[in-house]
Design an enzyme around this catalytic site. Structure first.
Site, PDB file in Angstrom:
ATOM      1  N   TYR A   1      48.233  -1.708  49.134  1.00 58.43           N
ATOM      2  CA  TYR A   1      48.291  -0.280  48.805  1.00 58.43           C
ATOM      3  C   TYR A   1      49.737   0.129  48.547  1.00 58.43           C
ATOM      4  O   TYR A   1      50.656  -0.328  49.237  1.00 58.43           O
ATOM      5  CB  TYR A   1      47.777   0.571  49.964  1.00 58.43           C
ATOM      6  CG  TYR A   1      46.338   0.345  50.361  1.00 58.43           C
ATOM      7  CD1 TYR A   1      45.352   1.247  49.979  1.00 58.43           C
ATOM      8  CD2 TYR A   1      45.963  -0.740  51.144  1.00 58.43           C
ATOM      9  CE1 TYR A   1      44.034   1.081  50.363  1.00 58.43           C
ATOM     10  CE2 TYR A   1      44.646  -0.930  51.541  1.00 58.43           C
ATOM     11  CZ  TYR A   1      43.682  -0.014  51.137  1.00 58.43           C
ATOM     12  OH  TYR A   1      42.376  -0.195  51.533  1.00 58.43           O
TER      13      TYR A   1
ATOM     14  N   HIS B   1      44.277   4.610  46.632  1.00 58.90           N
ATOM     15  CA  HIS B   1      43.386   3.446  46.681  1.00 58.90           C
ATOM     16  C   HIS B   1      44.210   2.164  46.589  1.00 58.90           C
ATOM     17  O   HIS B   1      45.318   2.166  46.039  1.00 58.90           O
ATOM     18  CB  HIS B   1      42.395   3.490  45.514  1.00 58.90           C
ATOM     19  CG  HIS B   1      41.393   4.603  45.607  1.00 58.90           C
ATOM     20  ND1 HIS B   1      40.254   4.524  46.378  1.00 58.90           N
ATOM     21  CD2 HIS B   1      41.371   5.832  45.011  1.00 58.90           C
ATOM     22  CE1 HIS B   1      39.568   5.647  46.265  1.00 58.90           C
ATOM     23  NE2 HIS B   1      40.220   6.465  45.447  1.00 58.90           N
TER      24      HIS B   1
ATOM     25  N   LYS C   1      40.687  -2.936  40.911  1.00 59.03           N
ATOM     26  CA  LYS C   1      41.864  -3.587  41.468  1.00 59.03           C
ATOM     27  C   LYS C   1      42.302  -4.715  40.535  1.00 59.03           C
ATOM     28  O   LYS C   1      41.481  -5.338  39.876  1.00 59.03           O
ATOM     29  CB  LYS C   1      41.568  -4.178  42.858  1.00 59.03           C
ATOM     30  CG  LYS C   1      41.066  -3.148  43.840  1.00 59.03           C
ATOM     31  CD  LYS C   1      40.816  -3.741  45.190  1.00 59.03           C
ATOM     32  CE  LYS C   1      39.974  -2.831  46.056  1.00 59.03           C
ATOM     33  NZ  LYS C   1      40.256  -1.417  45.980  1.00 59.03           N
TER      34      LYS C   1
END
Length: 239
Positions: free
Chosen positions: A148, A156, A193
């Protein structure tokens, strides 16, 4: 992919309170109180008063343990988190079941015996932490860590992290064939991600002592899925 902030004003709050400063305040607090943790299996338990509890939560070290005590909050630190505070930041001592302080070498031996991949995992953890990333377990996504940009309440996780070491035949045995790469990258994409692979080179130093890990090299690679549509010529530009 870039950060995905949680709500209006989250980015401003993060910029006003950098993670580096939070960790620095935590370090000073732990040193001042002569804090020490207790080895408990594959984790370390740390008792913290109100101010330290707040700093541990804000710096994202450990997880609170529910107890009946009102004046103290206990935190469960992973071995990587505890050793980072002890060995890298030098702000925490760790005691064994006999209540005697463990040396860095004794801790290293204990942790490598409990977890054979500890040297590589610790190097990856420390590498990201020293760059002021918040590092949490990535087991729910099938990776080693998630990283993070700041506290998880504000942003997020940006990266799903895999660790690769010399002679392991791939990322801990993964990503050795195209189908593995494709599935992993698609999974990371589905949860917004980027896949970050950290290649840990031991440089012939082995893992017999904690001083070895400081000489390990780390190579970062972001693996992304190629999208054909991004490379197509714009039809409107044709004559």
């Amino acid at each position: 992919m870039g950060p995905r902030w949680k709500g209006k004003g989250a980015e401003a709050r993060a910029l006003a309170d950098p993670m580096s400063e939070i960790v620095s305040r935590l370090k000073s607090s732990l040193i001042e109180s002569n804090a020490h943790g207790l080895l408990s299996g594959c984790s370390v338990l740390l008792a913290a008063e109100a101010v330290q509890s707040d700093l541990l939560n804000r710096a994202c070290f450990g997880r609170p343990v529910v107890t009946a005590e009102k004046d103290e909050q206990w935190f469960q630190l992973s071995m990587e988190e505890a050793f980072y505070l002890c060995f890298t930041l030098k702000c925490l001592s760790i005691h064994g079941g006999d209540n005697c302080r463990k040396t860095d070498e004794e801790l290293w031996k204990y942790m490598t015996e409990k977890k054979s991949t500890f040297p590589e995992f610790f190097k990856a953890y420390a590498h990201l932490r020293m760059k002021n990333w918040v590092v949490r377990s990535g087991s729910q996504y099938g990776v080693e860590y998630v990283a993070y940009r700041h506290h998880p309440s504000l942003v997020h996780s940006e990266y799903a992290v895999l660790i690769s070491t010399e002679g392991d035949g791939g990322e801990n045995g993964r990503l050795r064939v195209w189908s593995d790469v494709h599935c992993t990258v698609r999974l990371c994409g589905s949860v917004a991600k980027a896949l970050l692979v950290l290649y840990i080179g031991k440089c012939g130093k082995g893992d017999t002592s904690p001083s070895c890990v400081t000489l390990y090299s780390v190579e970062e690679r972001v693996v992304a899925r190629w999208s054909p549509k991004d490379c197509r010529e714009d039809q409107s530009d044709r004559p």
